[in-house]
Design an enzyme around this catalytic site. Structure first.
Site: not given
Length: 611
Positions: A404, A454, A529, A557, A600
């Site tokens: 971030q 992931e 996310d 975002c 965000e």
């Protein structure tokens, strides 16, 4: 078949966003003179590869079809389309291919082929006009005015340094109270649009109820959490290297406008207050070297030049990581490239104005039709990583890792995720698109276990390292073994051992993982996310089908870009949409990006049991 990727994207501030996606198919067939065509046709096709040059027009299409229908149809014919653009309310579409052979094969196959009782036609289509050449043909005065001069006729006299501040941080001159109010209004508009769209798909009674109780929004909107710091908050920026406003000087900074606006001018970021001084010092250091280099900076107008981009990352201790992008021309031999890298290394070693923690050179590969090679990342100086403190934890940051951009505000974000998860000793956290593991690791100590998912193998390697990093007690041996600078750490041992990571497509791993959960693990919370554009449809389908997930926290975002994701999660169950839908409970804006219009948005969803 398109795969579901979970790589992150924190958003670029270089304003250099020229990709094939900006090359849209033309929707008109108006004739042009040969002279105009030679000027305006995509000149970039002579500079670099684009599928725009291998485009066809398919005509006499049926009235009812979708892009997916057309794509599946073409794939069944053993064709390989790269991009499809439908023309609304017309019976033709444009399709591009990767090479002339594929285009000719498509023309022969599609012509006179019957699809849904329609005899199709196929012909070669012209490339769309180059937006830069179009702008250029209107005159150089207009090219150099990327901002709205009609609303502000004095803008042409504004110093370029002030103009770039307006481009990159458009809200810099607004009080922070006014900015927060504006962002609350923007988030409210997003939730109102989402409420209308959910109503149109007949999501559920809760949508109508919430819209009545919350001024048309699909859920209550909590008060915006401001950033703890308003200036110098960015820990990463990607700076463009290119010609200055006078087209002669070599500059590192931001572009005044995008390619389609016809302006390649780069302006330094000295007045941009969201960038820390340490980062500006790094930009200045590299600009001095590049200004004296005999090699030209990259020019998108000609696709020529060597120095292309500088990425700078900093941490709270002012450690600096730099990645400079170098584009060798086709006639440049390997020894010349090595010689230039050595010159840069010696320059950085000899300078004594700024201490750099680590430096990389990213050597870009020329894009060709069948070239799938990747850019090469070369470590040339210092350590290989920098480390950052986030709450009670420490994270290793790799050159291409997602982190971030506002560290102090990220701590607020992760605290909110922990609070909304309502974690107990029996809670299992599914950290979907986990990246380097920041979210999962920050809440792991409260949960029974955390499972990170992931697609990127490098990110998984970083996540595993960070899990181990925060479970060790640092001594001289561990500092040496893990190549950690002594100044970067303090002795502590948190013992994080309840995390595991799975590498693969989220839609595949989710189903396999949730099927192995124990019966007593009744509370399963998923955290999404995703990158700026949102999740792949298959990931959302997998989340819905995993009945063990009863709570979902979605972090975006770019909330306006992901409304489709919420519709996919909340729409009623049908033959095509499996699994009980979710209900949006509440939303919380967090200002990770002061001085910009970005914000965000964290959204809490809970499963509805309809059966």
């Amino acid at each position: 078949m398109e795969s579901a990727t979970c790589n992150k994207d924190d958003g670029k501030f270089s304003l250099d966003k020229v990709t094939d996606s900006m090359i849209e198919a033309e929707t008109t067939t108006s004739s042009k003179s040969n002279e105009n065509q030679s000027v305006l046709t995509y000149n970039c096709t002579n500079r670099h590869f684009t599928t725009e040059i291998f485009k066809i027009e398919i005509g006499n299409l049926p009235k009812c079809y979708s892009i997916n229908n057309l794509k599946k149809f073409l794939v069944k014919l053993n064709l390989q389309p790269k991009k499809i653009k439908m023309v609304p309310k017309r019976n033709f579409a444009f399709v591009t291919f990767k090479c002339e052979e594929d285009r000719q094969n498509a023309l022969k196959t599609i012509e006179n082929f019957e699809w849904k009782k329609k005899i199709l036609t196929a012909k070669v289509a012209k490339a769309k006009d180059d937006p830069y050449e179009q702008k250029k043909s209107q005159g150089m005065d207009e090219i150099m005015q990327p901002l709205d001069t009609e609303k502000d006729p004095q803008i042409s006299n504004v110093n370029p340094l002030e103009r770039i501040r307006d481009v990159v941080t458009p809200l810099w001159n607004m009080s922070y109270e006014e900015e927060q109010s504006l962002k609350c209004e923007l988030m409210a508009e997003v939730l109102k649009k989402l409420g209308k769209e959910l109503r149109s798909v007949d999501a559920a009674k809760w949508v109508r109820k919430n819209r009545c109780e919350h001024s048309g929004m699909c859920c209550p909107l909590e008060k915006l959490c401001p950033s703890p710091i308003y200036e110098s908050y960015r820990n990463k920026c990607e700076f463009t290297i290119g010609p200055g406003v006078n087209a002669i000087d070599k500059k590192i900074g931001f572009r005044l406008a995008a390619y389609k606006d016809g302006n390649f001018a780069v302006v330094e970021p000295w007045l941009c207050s969201h960038i820390p001084q340490t980062m500006k010092d790094a930009v200045n250091l590299f600009q001095r070297y590049i200004s004296e280099s005999p090699l030209n900076v990259f020019d998108p107008g000609t696709n020529e030049g060597f120095w292309r981009q500088l990425t700078v990352r900093v941490n709270r201790n002012d450690n600096i990581m730099c990645i400079v992008q170098f584009s060798p021309q086709q006639d440049m031999c390997e020894s010349t490239v090595e010689s230039e890298i050595e010159k840069l290394r010696n320059y950085l070693k000899e300078q004594n104005k700024l201490e750099l923690t680590c430096v990389y050179v990213e050597i870009t590969c020329a894009r060709k039709v069948d070239d799938e090679s990747k850019n090469v990342l070369r470590h040339i100086l210092g350590d290989k990583h920098i480390f950052e403190d986030l709450g009670d934890l420490k994270f290793r940051i790799s050159p291409q890792a997602f982190f971030q951009v506002n560290t102090r505000c990220a701590e607020i974000l992760y605290d909110l995720i922990r609070e909304w998860s309502e974690i107990t000793s029996n809670t299992v956290i599914l950290d979907v698109c986990c990246g380097t593991g920041t979210i999962g690791l920050t809440i792991a100590k409260n949960a029974k276990r955390v499972i990170g998912i992931e697609l990127c193998e490098e990110a998984i390697a970083d996540a595993k390292f960070n899990a181990e990093l925060n479970g060790m007690r640092f001594d001289n041996r561990s500092l040496t073994e893990y190549n950690i600078p002594r100044m970067a750490v303090s002795p502590f041992s948190l013992g994080i051992s309840n995390v595991e990571y799975q590498c693969g497509k989220a839609e595949d791993v989710l189903v396999k993982t949730t099927s192995t959960l124990e019966a007593q693990e009744s509370q399963v919370v998923a955290i999404l996310d995703p990158p700026r554009p949102g999740c792949h449809a298959k990931v959302l389908q997998a989340v819905r089908r995993c009945s063990r997930i009863n709570k979902l926290i979605y972090v975006s975002c770019s909330p306006n870009s992901v409304r489709k994701d919420f519709i996919a999660l909340c729409r009623p169950t049908s033959k095509r949409v499996k699994g009980d839908p979710f209900q949006i409970v509440k939303a919380q804006p967090i200002d990770l990006f002061p001085q910009t219009r970005c914000c965000e948005l964290v959204v809490l969803l809970e499963r509805q049991i309809t059966s």
